[in-house]
Design a protein around this motif. Structure first.
Motif, PDB file in Angstrom:
ATOM      1  N   ALA A  33       3.146  -3.677  -3.091  1.00  0.00           N
ATOM      2  CA  ALA A  33       2.216  -4.747  -2.752  1.00  0.00           C
ATOM      3  C   ALA A  33       2.209  -5.735  -3.916  1.00  0.00           C
ATOM      4  N   SER A  52       1.196  -7.165   1.428  1.00  0.00           N
ATOM      5  CA  SER A  52       1.816  -5.851   1.428  1.00  0.00           C
ATOM      6  C   SER A  52       3.332  -5.986   1.473  1.00  0.00           C
ATOM      7  N   GLY A  56       2.607  -7.432   6.528  1.00  0.00           N
ATOM      8  CA  GLY A  56       1.648  -7.297   7.614  1.00  0.00           C
ATOM      9  C   GLY A  56       0.201  -7.212   7.178  1.00  0.00           C
ATOM     10  N   ASN A  57      -0.022  -6.966   5.894  1.00  0.00           N
ATOM     11  CA  ASN A  57      -1.380  -6.884   5.355  1.00  0.00           C
ATOM     12  C   ASN A  57      -1.530  -7.958   4.294  1.00  0.00           C
ATOM     13  N   GLU A  59      -4.513 -10.330   2.161  1.00  0.00           N
ATOM     14  CA  GLU A  59      -5.919 -10.470   1.788  1.00  0.00           C
ATOM     15  C   GLU A  59      -6.098 -11.711   0.914  1.00  0.00           C
ATOM     16  N   GLN A 104      -0.053  -1.080   0.854  1.00  0.00           N
ATOM     17  CA  GLN A 104      -1.091  -2.010   1.319  1.00  0.00           C
ATOM     18  C   GLN A 104      -1.718  -2.726   0.127  1.00  0.00           C
ATOM     19  N   VAL A 105      -2.397  -3.815   0.411  1.00  0.00           N
ATOM     20  CA  VAL A 105      -3.003  -4.611  -0.655  1.00  0.00           C
ATOM     21  C   VAL A 105      -4.264  -3.933  -1.177  1.00  0.00           C
ATOM     22  N   ARG A 106      -4.346  -3.776  -2.470  1.00  0.00           N
ATOM     23  CA  ARG A 106      -5.559  -3.296  -3.112  1.00  0.00           C
ATOM     24  C   ARG A 106      -6.150  -4.434  -3.935  1.00  0.00           C
TER      25      ARG A 106
END
Length: 125
Positions: A33, A52, A56-57, A59, A104-106
Protein backbone atom coordinates in the motif's frame (compact mmCIF):
# COMPACT_ATOMS: atom_id res chain seq x y z
CA UNK A 1 18.61 -0.26 -1.16
CA UNK A 2 15.01 0.93 -1.08
CA UNK A 3 14.35 4.42 -2.32
CA UNK A 4 11.25 6.54 -2.71
CA UNK A 5 11.86 9.75 -4.62
CA UNK A 6 9.23 12.47 -4.77
CA UNK A 7 9.04 15.21 -7.36
CA UNK A 8 6.59 17.79 -8.61
CA UNK A 9 6.37 20.17 -5.69
CA UNK A 10 6.61 23.92 -6.07
CA UNK A 11 4.96 27.29 -5.59
CA UNK A 12 1.45 27.78 -6.90
CA UNK A 13 -1.31 30.32 -6.41
CA UNK A 14 -4.50 29.42 -4.58
CA UNK A 15 -6.88 27.62 -6.92
CA UNK A 16 -4.03 26.16 -8.94
CA UNK A 17 -2.93 22.57 -9.47
CA UNK A 18 0.13 20.41 -9.03
CA UNK A 19 0.92 16.75 -9.62
CA UNK A 20 3.33 14.99 -7.30
CA UNK A 21 5.13 11.83 -8.34
CA UNK A 22 6.78 9.16 -6.21
CA UNK A 23 9.13 6.76 -7.94
CA UNK A 24 10.07 3.59 -6.08
CA UNK A 25 13.30 1.77 -6.80
CA UNK A 26 15.28 -1.06 -5.30
CA UNK A 27 12.25 -3.19 -4.57
CA UNK A 28 8.96 -4.07 -6.18
CA UNK A 29 6.02 -2.43 -4.46
CA UNK A 30 3.39 -4.20 -6.44
CA UNK A 31 2.03 -5.71 -3.21
CA UNK A 32 2.48 -2.65 -0.98
CA UNK A 33 0.00 0.00 0.00
CA UNK A 34 1.30 3.45 -0.87
CA UNK A 35 0.38 6.79 0.69
CA UNK A 36 1.05 10.48 0.75
CA UNK A 37 1.53 12.33 4.02
CA UNK A 38 2.19 16.00 4.64
CA UNK A 39 3.71 18.06 7.39
CA UNK A 40 3.21 21.78 7.83
CA UNK A 41 5.52 23.83 10.09
CA UNK A 42 4.73 23.23 13.74
CA UNK A 43 2.23 20.48 12.97
CA UNK A 44 2.15 16.70 13.08
CA UNK A 45 2.70 14.71 9.91
CA UNK A 46 -0.75 13.76 8.65
CA UNK A 47 -2.15 11.19 6.26
CA UNK A 48 -3.40 12.74 3.02
CA UNK A 49 -4.22 9.88 0.66
CA UNK A 50 -3.47 6.20 0.22
CA UNK A 51 -3.93 3.50 -2.40
CA UNK A 52 -3.81 -0.27 -2.06
CA UNK A 53 -1.63 -2.47 -4.21
CA UNK A 54 -4.60 -3.40 -6.39
CA UNK A 55 -5.87 0.16 -6.62
CA UNK A 56 -9.22 -1.00 -5.32
CA UNK A 57 -8.91 0.60 -1.89
CA UNK A 58 -8.36 4.35 -1.81
CA UNK A 59 -8.60 6.65 1.19
CA UNK A 60 -8.41 10.42 1.58
CA UNK A 61 -8.35 12.76 4.54
CA UNK A 62 -11.60 14.72 4.63
CA UNK A 63 -9.93 18.06 3.90
CA UNK A 64 -8.75 16.97 0.43
CA UNK A 65 -11.69 14.84 -0.76
CA UNK A 66 -12.94 16.06 -4.10
CA UNK A 67 -9.76 18.05 -4.75
CA UNK A 68 -6.93 15.49 -4.65
CA UNK A 69 -6.63 12.24 -6.59
CA UNK A 70 -4.17 9.45 -5.86
CA UNK A 71 -3.24 6.95 -8.56
CA UNK A 72 -0.50 4.48 -9.38
CA UNK A 73 1.29 3.01 -12.34
CA UNK A 74 2.52 -0.40 -11.22
CA UNK A 75 4.55 -0.94 -14.37
CA UNK A 76 6.55 2.18 -13.52
CA UNK A 77 6.51 1.63 -9.73
CA UNK A 78 5.21 5.19 -9.46
CA UNK A 79 2.46 6.76 -7.38
CA UNK A 80 0.92 10.12 -8.20
CA UNK A 81 -1.02 12.74 -6.29
CA UNK A 82 -2.98 15.14 -8.42
CA UNK A 83 -3.87 18.23 -6.41
CA UNK A 84 -6.51 20.63 -7.73
CA UNK A 85 -8.11 23.72 -6.21
CA UNK A 86 -5.15 24.17 -3.92
CA UNK A 87 -5.57 26.27 -0.79
CA UNK A 88 -2.97 28.05 1.37
CA UNK A 89 -3.66 25.50 4.11
CA UNK A 90 -2.34 22.77 1.78
CA UNK A 91 1.13 24.27 2.16
CA UNK A 92 3.42 21.60 3.59
CA UNK A 93 6.20 19.18 2.84
CA UNK A 94 4.62 16.18 1.15
CA UNK A 95 6.06 12.72 1.75
CA UNK A 96 5.55 9.48 -0.11
CA UNK A 97 5.44 6.33 2.01
CA UNK A 98 5.16 2.58 1.49
CA UNK A 99 3.56 -0.06 3.70
CA UNK A 100 4.86 -3.41 2.43
CA UNK A 101 2.99 -5.43 5.08
CA UNK A 102 -0.58 -4.62 4.10
CA UNK A 103 -2.47 -4.93 0.86
CA UNK A 104 -4.99 -2.36 2.12
CA UNK A 105 -4.55 1.27 3.06
CA UNK A 106 -3.75 1.97 6.69
CA UNK A 107 -4.07 5.51 8.00
CA UNK A 108 -1.51 5.46 10.77
CA UNK A 109 1.93 6.87 10.15
CA UNK A 110 3.52 3.98 12.05
CA UNK A 111 2.37 1.44 9.46
CA UNK A 112 4.65 2.91 6.80
CA UNK A 113 8.18 1.57 6.73
CA UNK A 114 9.70 3.37 3.77
CA UNK A 115 9.65 7.14 3.28
CA UNK A 116 10.81 9.59 0.66
CA UNK A 117 12.75 12.75 1.40
CA UNK A 118 9.76 15.01 0.87
CA UNK A 119 8.85 17.73 -1.60
CA UNK A 120 7.73 21.23 -0.68
CA UNK A 121 4.34 22.48 -1.79
CA UNK A 122 3.64 26.17 -1.19
CA UNK A 123 0.27 27.70 -2.01
CA UNK A 124 0.11 31.47 -2.01
CA UNK A 125 -3.08 33.39 -1.34
Amino acid sequence: QVQLVESGGGLVQAGGSLRLSCAASGRTFSSAAMAWFRQAPGKEREFVAGISWSGGNIEYVASVKGRFTISKDSAKNTVYLRMNSLKPEDTAVYYCAADPWSSQVRLGRGAYVYWGQGTQVTVSS
